[in-house]
Design an enzyme around this catalytic site. Structure first.
Site, PDB file in Angstrom:
ATOM      1  N   LYS A  67      44.378  45.296  33.622  1.00 19.29           N
ATOM      2  CA  LYS A  67      45.135  44.239  34.301  1.00 19.29           C
ATOM      3  C   LYS A  67      44.601  44.080  35.721  1.00 19.29           C
ATOM      4  CE  LYS A  67      49.775  42.863  35.868  1.00 19.29           C
ATOM      5  NZ  LYS A  67      49.489  42.809  37.316  1.00 19.29           N
TER       6      LYS A  67
ATOM      7  N   SER B 291      47.170  47.942  36.343  1.00 20.38           N
ATOM      8  CA  SER B 291      47.390  47.254  37.626  1.00 20.38           C
ATOM      9  C   SER B 291      47.117  48.163  38.820  1.00 20.38           C
ATOM     10  CB  SER B 291      48.823  46.696  37.643  1.00 20.38           C
ATOM     11  OG  SER B 291      49.012  45.809  38.713  1.00 20.38           O
TER      12      SER B 291
ATOM     13  N   ASP C  69      34.472  53.795  42.357  1.00 18.26           N
ATOM     14  CA  ASP C  69      33.419  52.998  42.991  1.00 18.26           C
ATOM     15  C   ASP C  69      32.942  53.596  44.305  1.00 18.26           C
ATOM     16  OD1 ASP C  69      33.753  51.319  40.879  1.00 18.26           O
ATOM     17  OD2 ASP C  69      34.071  49.500  42.059  1.00 18.26           O
TER      18      ASP C  69
END
Length: 524
Positions: A322, A297, A308
């Protein structure tokens, strides 16, 4: 549940589904069974019929709770019901504090034994020390009552500024005394520890993303920077997540202004984006993020945002997977639901949510066993990837969606570090007894740094432990003995110094940290 009640349970689940569905589509002010919509009147009438006319005695509160739980189980694995008896503990954990006297304890010989008074809490201010036994609280005798650990908080927690009179036995001087402690707010730390691994690399371990996490993280980051930190290790192993906004605030410390951190999309297609600001305090430092199969999460939001944006190096094993966002909603009777209201996506557009079934999926939480079977905990090339979910970072790095964050640098699980429950139990018991019998002497003799470097160099304490057990002789390999020796020393350090003592010793043989130091040395 009585099998005779099963048809009622199913019927009630269906009707509750209608009512709760109506409730979720509107506000989160709570579920009322006192009139209003036709659905609310319908379920109230059914409850009345059962209470008045059903042939057997039925606890309709339990029926309703089970019906709600079953219905939410048809949605996704993370939409859950929180009964009122559990809600306080859940909220305290996420808010990062509770009202009580502030001790870490365990039950020893049917007595509440203080392991550590919590820093800044009422107990430490009142003079409670590690090793103290709490015999009574107000008029309630607590020793010899066969209490479980779950029973203890109701005697020690309470409203702010209320007093509790404790009767305490202190073994170090064989004294029995009473002390009045005024209950207060106690911080549940979420930064397990922070320290310098060497003269340039700092380390911060986050347990979860609670309301107090950013403040603790910022304080640790500042202290390490003042100590000369150039590169940081952010340890998110075992971190199951928490508040998304806290995760984004932590990411903001590392990313330059206007970099996308995360975006969410709800069932209406509405997109909410979070961007980095100008306030990042560690935008130019080196960064290593540790993840494993239990990082989930909010931990994955942090790792995904940094990966990224080509910031730092993600090290470890594929994270849990998740990518769903929950909001806690009050049901009006002290209970609540955490309902999935959106999906989150990393800056490149990846969803890292692993597949699940909407009709209940027993395999979803057995994922760890599946990873063992397919070999991905030991071999990087066994990690499943989906070519159609391939994404590219601004600097051209290939990343994948569809089930967790895949690290930049893989580190296999350490198969030599495991111990059986027998060893865990015997080590824990021996460590406590050793410290309890020698507390005054060893607390006066050892500082943390000296303990880490020099404790038990003659092996006398470890040999004393081995003399009490026989199992190790059946598997007397070098690895077993060395694992036990290190874990015993770490557990004694935990009794004396808390988490920082435990991890300082365990980290000496930590494969991921060894990889960090290897990579960092190669870049100097």
């Amino acid at each position: 549940m009585n099998k005779n009640n099963f048809p009622i349970y199913l019927s009630l689940a269906t009707i509750v589904g209608i009512v709760i569905g109506t409730f979720f589509s509107g506000s989160s002010n709570g579920l009322s069974l006192n009139g209003g919509s036709k659905n609310e009147a319908k379920i109230k009438r059914l409850m009345d019929y059962i209470q008045r006319d059903y042939v057997d005695d039925v606890n309709t509160d339990i029926l309703l709770d089970e019906a709600i739980t079953q219905m939410l189980g048809k949605l996704d694995p993370h939409s859950v019901y929180i009964p009122k008896e559990n809600l306080q503990a859940v909220q305290e954990n996420m808010q990062g504090n509770f009202v009580g006297i502030g001790i870490q304890f365990r039950m020893i010989d049917d007595s509440i034994t203080v392991i550590q008074p919590m820093k800044g809490g009422p107990s430490i201010k009142a003079g409670i020390k590690a090793g103290d036994r709490i015999i009574a609280a107000n008029r309630d005798t607590l020793s010899g009552k066969n209490l479980s650990s779950n029973d203890v908080p109701r005697f020690l927690k309470g409203q702010p500024e209320t007093e509790v009179k404790l009767q305490v036995y202190r073994k170090t001087n064989d004294s029995l005394f009473t002390v009045d402690i005024k209950r207060g707010k106690v911080n549940i730390k979420s930064v397990d520890l922070s320290y310098m691994l060497n003269d340039r690399v700092g380390y911060i371990k986050l347990d979860r993303f609670a309301r107090n996490t950013y403040r603790e993280f910022k304080e640790a980051l500042t202290n390490l920077t003042d100590e000369g930190m150039k590169d940081l290790v952010l340890d998110l192993r075992g971190n199951g997540g928490g508040f998304v906004d806290i995760a984004t605030k932590i990411v903001d410390e590392f990313l330059e202004d206007d970099k996308l951190i995360v975006f969410t999309k709800n069932n209406k297609g509405s997109i909410d984006k979070s961007y980095a600001t100008k306030k990042g305090a560690f935008e130019n430092g080196g960064l290593y993020v540790l993840i494993d199969e239990n990082s989930a999460s909010a931990s994955e939001i942090v790792a995904g945002a940094l990966q990224d944006n080509d910031k730092g190096t993600i090290i470890g094993r594929r994270s849990f997977g998740k990518g769903l966002v929950q909001i806690e909603m009050d049901l009006g009777d002290g209970s609540a639901v955490r309902l999935t209201t959106a999906r989150y996506y990393t800056p490149t557009g990846r969803s890292i949510q692993k597949p699940y079934s909407k009709n209940g999926d027993t395999d979803y939480y057995n994922d760890y066993q599946q990873r063992i079977q397919n070999g991905e905990l030991l071999h990087q090339d066994s990690i499943p990837i989906v070519d159609s979910l391939k994404y590219t970072t601004p600097k051209g790095k290939i990343v994948y969606g569809g089930g967790g964050i895949i690290p930049d640098v893989f580190v296999a699980v350490d198969t030599t570090a495991g111990m059986t429950n027998f060893y865990f139990r015997t080590v824990s018991n021996f460590a406590f007894d050793y410290v309890d019998e020698n507390r005054k002497e060893i607390t006066e003799k050892w500082t943390l740094d000296d303990f880490v470097e020099n404790f038990d160099q003659d092996d006398a304490v470890f040999q004393s432990y081995l003399a009490q057990i026989k199992e190790v002789k059946k598997n007397n390999s070098y690895r077993t003995v060395e694992t036990l020796r290190r874990y015993l020393k770490a557990t004694i350090a935990n009794e004396l110094f808390g988490d920082v003592g435990f991890y300082r010793i365990i980290h000496q043989n930590d494969k991921m940290l060894q990889k960090v130091l290897e990579l960092d040395a190669s870049q100097e």
